[in-house]
Design a protein around this motif. Structure first.
Motif, PDB file in Angstrom:
ATOM      1  N   HIS A 144       0.832  -1.284   0.107  1.00 53.21           N
ATOM      2  CA  HIS A 144       0.019   0.033   0.190  1.00 53.21           C
ATOM      3  C   HIS A 144       0.956   1.043  -0.152  1.00 53.21           C
ATOM      4  O   HIS A 144       2.032   1.251   0.416  1.00 53.21           O
ATOM      5  CB  HIS A 144      -1.008   0.067   1.137  1.00 53.21           C
ATOM      6  CG  HIS A 144      -0.312  -0.036   2.676  1.00 53.21           C
ATOM      7  ND1 HIS A 144       0.274   1.396   3.243  1.00 53.21           N
ATOM      8  CD2 HIS A 144       0.319  -1.105   3.389  1.00 53.21           C
ATOM      9  CE1 HIS A 144       0.961   0.726   4.224  1.00 53.21           C
ATOM     10  NE2 HIS A 144       0.749  -0.304   4.501  1.00 53.21           N
ATOM     11  N   PRO A 145       0.383   2.526  -0.594  1.00 50.22           N
ATOM     12  CA  PRO A 145       1.308   3.596  -0.707  1.00 50.22           C
ATOM     13  C   PRO A 145       1.154   4.479   0.480  1.00 50.22           C
ATOM     14  O   PRO A 145       1.605   5.712   0.537  1.00 50.22           O
ATOM     15  CB  PRO A 145       0.692   4.328  -1.747  1.00 50.22           C
ATOM     16  CG  PRO A 145      -0.682   4.193  -1.993  1.00 50.22           C
ATOM     17  CD  PRO A 145      -0.819   2.578  -1.224  1.00 50.22           C
ATOM     18  N   PHE A 146       0.822   3.957   1.943  1.00 56.08           N
ATOM     19  CA  PHE A 146       0.809   4.772   2.977  1.00 56.08           C
ATOM     20  C   PHE A 146       1.774   4.422   3.936  1.00 56.08           C
ATOM     21  O   PHE A 146       1.353   4.532   5.223  1.00 56.08           O
ATOM     22  CB  PHE A 146      -0.784   4.541   3.594  1.00 56.08           C
ATOM     23  CG  PHE A 146      -1.791   5.110   2.582  1.00 56.08           C
ATOM     24  CD1 PHE A 146      -2.149   6.320   2.261  1.00 56.08           C
ATOM     25  CD2 PHE A 146      -2.666   4.039   1.987  1.00 56.08           C
ATOM     26  CE1 PHE A 146      -3.050   6.418   1.104  1.00 56.08           C
ATOM     27  CE2 PHE A 146      -3.649   4.299   1.009  1.00 56.08           C
ATOM     28  CZ  PHE A 146      -3.800   5.760   0.794  1.00 56.08           C
ATOM     29  N   ASN A 147       2.844   3.876   3.612  1.00 58.97           N
ATOM     30  CA  ASN A 147       3.988   3.692   4.451  1.00 58.97           C
ATOM     31  C   ASN A 147       4.542   4.856   5.438  1.00 58.97           C
ATOM     32  O   ASN A 147       5.100   4.600   6.434  1.00 58.97           O
ATOM     33  CB  ASN A 147       5.008   2.713   3.576  1.00 58.97           C
ATOM     34  CG  ASN A 147       4.517   1.654   3.226  1.00 58.97           C
ATOM     35  OD1 ASN A 147       3.861   0.757   4.055  1.00 58.97           O
ATOM     36  ND2 ASN A 147       4.926   0.955   2.214  1.00 58.97           N
ATOM     37  N   ASP A 148       4.331   6.060   4.700  1.00 61.69           N
ATOM     38  CA  ASP A 148       4.896   7.171   5.621  1.00 61.69           C
ATOM     39  C   ASP A 148       3.792   7.651   6.553  1.00 61.69           C
ATOM     40  O   ASP A 148       4.145   8.752   7.426  1.00 61.69           O
ATOM     41  CB  ASP A 148       5.068   8.306   4.605  1.00 61.69           C
ATOM     42  CG  ASP A 148       3.983   8.694   3.803  1.00 61.69           C
ATOM     43  OD1 ASP A 148       3.039   7.904   3.622  1.00 61.69           O
ATOM     44  OD2 ASP A 148       3.906   9.775   3.317  1.00 61.69           O
ATOM     45  N   ARG A 149       2.820   7.092   6.816  1.00 65.24           N
ATOM     46  CA  ARG A 149       1.788   7.369   7.793  1.00 65.24           C
ATOM     47  C   ARG A 149       2.045   6.840   8.903  1.00 65.24           C
ATOM     48  O   ARG A 149       2.509   5.569   9.111  1.00 65.24           O
ATOM     49  CB  ARG A 149       0.261   7.423   7.125  1.00 65.24           C
ATOM     50  CG  ARG A 149      -0.097   8.023   5.775  1.00 65.24           C
ATOM     51  CD  ARG A 149      -0.099   9.326   5.992  1.00 65.24           C
ATOM     52  NE  ARG A 149      -0.563  10.131   4.976  1.00 65.24           N
ATOM     53  CZ  ARG A 149      -0.732  11.460   4.784  1.00 65.24           C
ATOM     54  NH1 ARG A 149      -0.802  12.189   5.810  1.00 65.24           N
ATOM     55  NH2 ARG A 149      -1.049  12.021   3.376  1.00 65.24           N
ATOM     56  N   PRO A 150       1.577   7.360  10.146  1.00 67.36           N
ATOM     57  CA  PRO A 150       1.645   6.494  11.242  1.00 67.36           C
ATOM     58  C   PRO A 150       0.491   5.616  11.504  1.00 67.36           C
ATOM     59  O   PRO A 150      -0.597   5.742  12.124  1.00 67.36           O
ATOM     60  CB  PRO A 150       1.425   7.822  12.578  1.00 67.36           C
ATOM     61  CG  PRO A 150       0.227   8.749  11.715  1.00 67.36           C
ATOM     62  CD  PRO A 150       0.904   8.772  10.228  1.00 67.36           C
TER      63      PRO A 150
END
Length: 209
Positions: A144-150
């Motif tokens: 998924h492209p949200f690895n930089d989110r907490p």
């Protein structure tokens, strides 16, 4: 977002669609792992988080739900014979064009749509439904492209197995007593015939004319 977007090999435009219309300030990013989970139980938990019902500040007229990321949608499981007996039906608008697709075929075509439909049908049909739907992101694999989110992994609550109903319990007790009585009668009959109940052999006596 750029580094994580390059690692994501799926449809990036679909994964990021509608995020600009969501106020992400103060929202938690909850991650659901669908691998081995039952479709209905998982969907109900996702619908609860989307509505914000897990918060003490929940109000039905406010959208306080969190972002929900569902991974491994292709590994979802169902109970019973739903894989072949559950159908999705829709109409194309032309006369006689009522289409249907089984759950098995839908899993092969697009497994993310199975969870999406299940969750969407559990949400209240009001003006907040579209905003809550935008907070749901489903992926067939683990990328998924949200690895930089907490991200916060969601732990599924333990399943509460309902106790046997009194009527069913009484029927089970009666069946066990009936079986025990049947075994007792068989042993008694064998003793009368001169047999050893443990060996199951019957003694025979020769009759001379």
């Amino acid at each position: 977002m750029a580094a994580s977007s390059q690692a994501f090999s799926g449809n990036l435009k679909k994964a990021l669609a509608g995020l600009r219309r969501i106020n992400l300030d103060g929202l938690r990013w909850r991650v659901f792992d669908a691998k081995g989970q039952v479709l209905g139980r998982l969907s109900s938990q996702i619908a609860t988080v989307l509505q914000g019902k897990d918060k003490p500040t929940y109000a039905p007229n406010r959208d306080d739900g969190d972002m929900c990321i569902v991974l491994n949608a292709k590994d979802i499981s169902v109970t019973g014979r739903k894989m072949t007996h559950k159908f999705y039906r829709w109409h194309t608008g032309y006369v006689g064009n009522l289409k249907e697709r089984s759950l098995k075929d839908q899993m092969e075509k697009d497994p993310t749509e199975v969870i999406h439909k299940a969750v969407l049908r559990m949400l209240p049909r009001n003006k907040l439904r579209d905003d809550r739907e935008r907070k749901l992101r489903i992926f067939s694999g683990s990328e998924h492209p949200f690895n930089d989110r907490p991200l916060e992994p969601f732990v599924m609550p333990p399943r509460n197995v309902r106790e046997m109903r009194p009527r069913a319990r009484r029927a089970l007790v009666r069946a066990q007593k009936k079986l025990e009585q049947g075994n007792t009668m068989v042993n008694t009959q064998r003793k009368k015939e001169g047999a050893d109940p443990s060996s199951g052999e019957v003694k025979t006596t020769e009759v001379t004319a």
